[in-house]
Design an enzyme around this catalytic site. Structure first.
Site, mmCIF file in Angstrom:
data_model
loop_
_atom_site.group_PDB
_atom_site.id
_atom_site.type_symbol
_atom_site.label_atom_id
_atom_site.label_comp_id
_atom_site.label_asym_id
_atom_site.label_seq_id
_atom_site.Cartn_x
_atom_site.Cartn_y
_atom_site.Cartn_z
ATOM 1 N N LYS A 123 47.453 46.375 42.208
ATOM 2 C CA LYS A 123 46.960 46.740 40.865
ATOM 3 C C LYS A 123 47.902 46.304 39.744
ATOM 4 O O LYS A 123 47.453 45.976 38.648
ATOM 5 C CB LYS A 123 46.712 48.253 40.783
ATOM 6 C CG LYS A 123 45.523 48.702 41.619
ATOM 7 C CD LYS A 123 45.247 50.175 41.453
ATOM 8 C CE LYS A 123 44.179 50.623 42.438
ATOM 9 N NZ LYS A 123 43.841 52.046 42.304
ATOM 10 N N ASP A 166 39.871 53.966 37.188
ATOM 11 C CA ASP A 166 40.284 55.092 38.043
ATOM 12 C C ASP A 166 40.298 56.412 37.273
ATOM 13 O O ASP A 166 39.849 57.436 37.774
ATOM 14 C CB ASP A 166 41.690 54.853 38.618
ATOM 15 C CG ASP A 166 41.681 53.812 39.729
ATOM 16 O OD1 ASP A 166 40.648 53.672 40.397
ATOM 17 O OD2 ASP A 166 42.716 53.149 39.918
#
Ligand code: ATR
Length: 268
Positions: free
Chosen positions: A66, A102
């Protein structure tokens, strides 16, 4: 032509994302495919180059890529910039756009699926790695005061420092938690992967409290602890997974899938 998408991680074989996106696509009648791709640990950028060359429309990015995804983007969404992490890439007009869904996934799951109102609540966030930093700003923006507990206290202090002047956030050692109480305790550590429990004291949960483990797939030691300690609601992170996927799906396809239906199918 069917539009192609993928999720990239290492390891990736356990990922439920292909199934989730397939269910979303069926439900909304979108002509798209979605596969799981394991990139070598030193091969993330090369994998992205290949996908772009093969005209993929975008991808999701998971552990451990990420941060690398964040560094690769030409343009970033606000959440991605805050978290310094990207879980959704959009390949558009020769550019890479990066978003982080997220945090929105966590908030949607907590507020909409679990019916827990966040405004004015106080939360204990366990962990100070990528998973924790990705949800810290969204929690803060939802009106939540946050204590961050981590074994390595310096990491928690660095995260807390990013908030200085803008919100209520403190770094705490685990030993400092005795006698404190929270409306919401979120496990963002990787302890559940090794079936361990962070060193939590008794009496942590306020009446009505929600205990949330960002892991999914089975009852974790943290979830069992929360039940023993009388937390009113105990949840794993499957809803967050589905909700973050829905946000990515919306960015790519401009259509909002019905997440409750898909969550119900997965729980069966
Ligand atoms: P991720 O990106 O999933 O957050 P990470 O960056 O490796 O992964 O971070 C893992 C987090 O889980 C860290 O906060 C780690 O705590 P330390 O920084 O103190 O090591 C935490 N962690 C892992 N195992 C743990 C355990 N058994 N008890 C408490 N915390 C744990």
């Amino acid at each position: 032509m069917t539009d192609r998408y993928a999720v990239i991680g290492n390891p990736i074989s356990h990922s439920k994302s292909p199934l989730i996106h397939q269910l979303f696509a069926q439900q909304t009648g979108q002509d798209m495919s979605y596969e799981a791709i394991e990139a070598p640990l030193d091969g993330f950028a090369a994998t992205i180059r290949r996908l772009r060359a093969e005209d993929y429309k975008g991808c999701n990015v998971t552990v451990p890529f990420k941060l690398e995804a964040y560094q690769l983007c030409d343009r970033l969404g606000e959440r991605a910039r805050d978290a310094k992490a990207v879980n959704t890439l959009i390949f558009q007009d020769g550019k890479i756009l990066g978003a982080n869904t997220d945090g929105a996934g966590l908030l949607n799951d907590i507020e909409q699926n679990l019916g827990f109102k966040l405004m004015w609540k106080n939360a204990l966030l366990l962990g100070a790695g990528g998973a924790a930093s990705g949800v810290l700003w969204p929690l803060f923006n939802a009106g939540v005061g946050v204590d961050i507990a981590n074994r390595n206290i310096e990491k928690a202090q660095i995260l807390a420092k990013e908030f200085t002047g803008s919100g209520t956030v403190y770094a705490r050692r685990y030993e400092e938690l005795a006698g404190r109480q929270y409306d919401l305790v979120i496990n963002a550590t990787s302890s559940s992967l090794s079936d361990e429990l962070p060193p939590l004291p008794d009496g942590l949960f306020k009446p009505g409290a929600l205990a949330y483990d960002m892991m999914y797939g089975r009852e974790t030691p943290f979830m069992a602890f929360a039940r023993r300690q009388g937390a009113t609601t105990v949840s794993d992170g499957l809803g967050m997974l589905v909700e973050q996927a829905a946000e990515a799906f919306y960015l790519w396809r401009n259509v909002r899938p019905n997440t409750q239906a898909v969550l119900g199918q997965l729980r069966k």
